[in-house]
Design a protein around this motif. Structure first.
Motif, PDB file in Angstrom:
ATOM      1  N   UNK A 157       0.856  -1.184   0.000  1.00 19.98           N
ATOM      2  CA  UNK A 157       0.000   0.000   0.000  1.00 19.98           C
ATOM      3  C   UNK A 157       0.890   1.231   0.000  1.00 19.98           C
ATOM      4  N   UNK A 158       0.408   2.307  -0.585  1.00 12.82           N
ATOM      5  CA  UNK A 158       1.202   3.520  -0.626  1.00 12.82           C
ATOM      6  C   UNK A 158       0.366   4.754  -0.922  1.00 12.82           C
ATOM      7  N   UNK A 159       1.005   5.885  -0.786  1.00 17.95           N
ATOM      8  CA  UNK A 159       0.354   7.159  -1.083  1.00 17.95           C
ATOM      9  C   UNK A 159       1.374   8.101  -1.700  1.00 17.95           C
ATOM     10  N   UNK A 160       0.885   9.027  -2.496  1.00 17.93           N
ATOM     11  CA  UNK A 160       1.760  10.024  -3.107  1.00 17.93           C
ATOM     12  C   UNK A 160       0.960  11.302  -3.330  1.00 17.93           C
ATOM     13  N   UNK A 161       1.688  12.375  -3.585  1.00 14.48           N
ATOM     14  CA  UNK A 161       1.078  13.693  -3.788  1.00 14.48           C
ATOM     15  C   UNK A 161       1.031  13.972  -5.284  1.00 14.48           C
ATOM     16  N   UNK A 162      -0.154  14.350  -5.797  1.00 19.61           N
ATOM     17  CA  UNK A 162      -0.270  14.624  -7.228  1.00 19.61           C
ATOM     18  C   UNK A 162       0.175  16.043  -7.544  1.00 19.61           C
ATOM     19  N   UNK A 163       0.013  16.474  -8.785  1.00 23.25           N
ATOM     20  CA  UNK A 163       0.471  17.784  -9.236  1.00 23.25           C
ATOM     21  C   UNK A 163      -0.258  18.922  -8.539  1.00 23.25           C
ATOM     22  N   UNK A 164      -1.447  18.697  -8.067  1.00 20.45           N
ATOM     23  CA  UNK A 164      -2.220  19.719  -7.381  1.00 20.45           C
ATOM     24  C   UNK A 164      -1.991  19.719  -5.873  1.00 20.45           C
ATOM     25  N   UNK A 165      -1.069  18.866  -5.396  1.00 23.89           N
ATOM     26  CA  UNK A 165      -0.781  18.792  -3.965  1.00 23.89           C
ATOM     27  C   UNK A 165      -1.738  17.923  -3.186  1.00 23.89           C
ATOM     28  N   UNK A 166      -2.553  17.174  -3.889  1.00 22.47           N
ATOM     29  CA  UNK A 166      -3.524  16.319  -3.230  1.00 22.47           C
ATOM     30  C   UNK A 166      -2.922  14.925  -3.021  1.00 22.47           C
ATOM     31  N   UNK A 167      -3.147  14.356  -1.834  1.00 21.08           N
ATOM     32  CA  UNK A 167      -2.602  13.020  -1.543  1.00 21.08           C
ATOM     33  C   UNK A 167      -3.537  11.947  -2.082  1.00 21.08           C
TER      34      UNK A 167
END
Length: 231
Positions: A157-167
């Protein structure tokens, strides 16, 4: 003498051959010569003496082996009720699949994959499948060696921040095959898949895991193989 005379008079090769004295090893010939044939008990005694001589050590001392039922403390010559493999004399194989799943779970769930710039991370959360064979074999003289051929499936499982700063989050699996005692590290096969979550997050995290999974798993797999061999 009569047989020899008759053979000479007939001049037959077969008659001459039959008139020849028998081998000295023949009991009948020994009686003909007036010798006493060796008895079976005498031959048996000679065989026992020869066996006793051959069992002596290079120091000239006779080697005496324990016999069944005598209870000699130097040797165990009867079945043990407790089933203990004393001094590793018998071939023994221990199934280590239960231990292997628990230990592999402890090692792999500590692995984390970090994205550059603190933009996210993925981690192994559990082992969903642990299949194959893992055992420790003992042969004569307490010589131990580990044998394993495993297929391991982990969930990540993982998470990352997109171009708009949303996780955003993502999930997937890592499947390890060809993890065997006869294979080298470069022969292990890894397959990374993504299943749930944001599309962009799945792609980024999957690419990161694929690039780093072999190096991240290598120390854990080496530790597993060493500990199994030392069991």
């Amino acid at each position: 003498a009569r047989r020899v005379a008759r053979a000479l008079s007939s001049e037959s090769p077969r008659a001459l051959h039959s008139a020849r004295p028998r081998s000295p090893r023949s009991r009948r010939h020994r009686a003909w010569r007036g010798e006493r044939p060796r008895s079976r008990s005498r031959r048996a005694n000679e065989s026992r003496r020869a066996l006793r001589f051959s069992s002596s050590t290079h120091l000239g001392r006779e080697t005496i082996m324990a016999k069944w039922g005598e209870g000699d403390s130097r040797w165990i010559v009867q079945e043990r009720d407790d089933g203990v493999n004393v001094n590793g004399w018998h071939w023994q194989e221990r199934n280590m699949m239960g231990w292997g799943k628990d230990r592999m779970s402890q090692l792999l769930t500590a692995i984390t994959f970090e994205l550059p710039g603190s933009e996210g991370a993925a981690r192994v959360v559990e082992i969903s499948k642990f299949e194959g064979d893992a055992s420790v074999n003992t042969r004569k003289g307490n010589k131990k060696f580990a044998v394993f051929d495993l297929s391991v499936t982990c969930k990540w499982e993982g998470e990352c921040v997109d171009a708009e700063g949303k996780e955003t989050t993502a999930k997937g699996e890592i499947k390890l095959t060809e993890f065997a005692s006869e294979n080298d590290e470069d022969e292990y096969v890894f397959k990374v898949t993504s299943s749930d979550g944001d599309k962009a997050a799945k792609e980024r995290l999957k690419q990161k895991i694929e690039a780093a999974v072999a190096a991240a798993f290598a120390p854990c797999l080496a530790t597993f193989a060493k500990e199994l061999a030392d069991m």
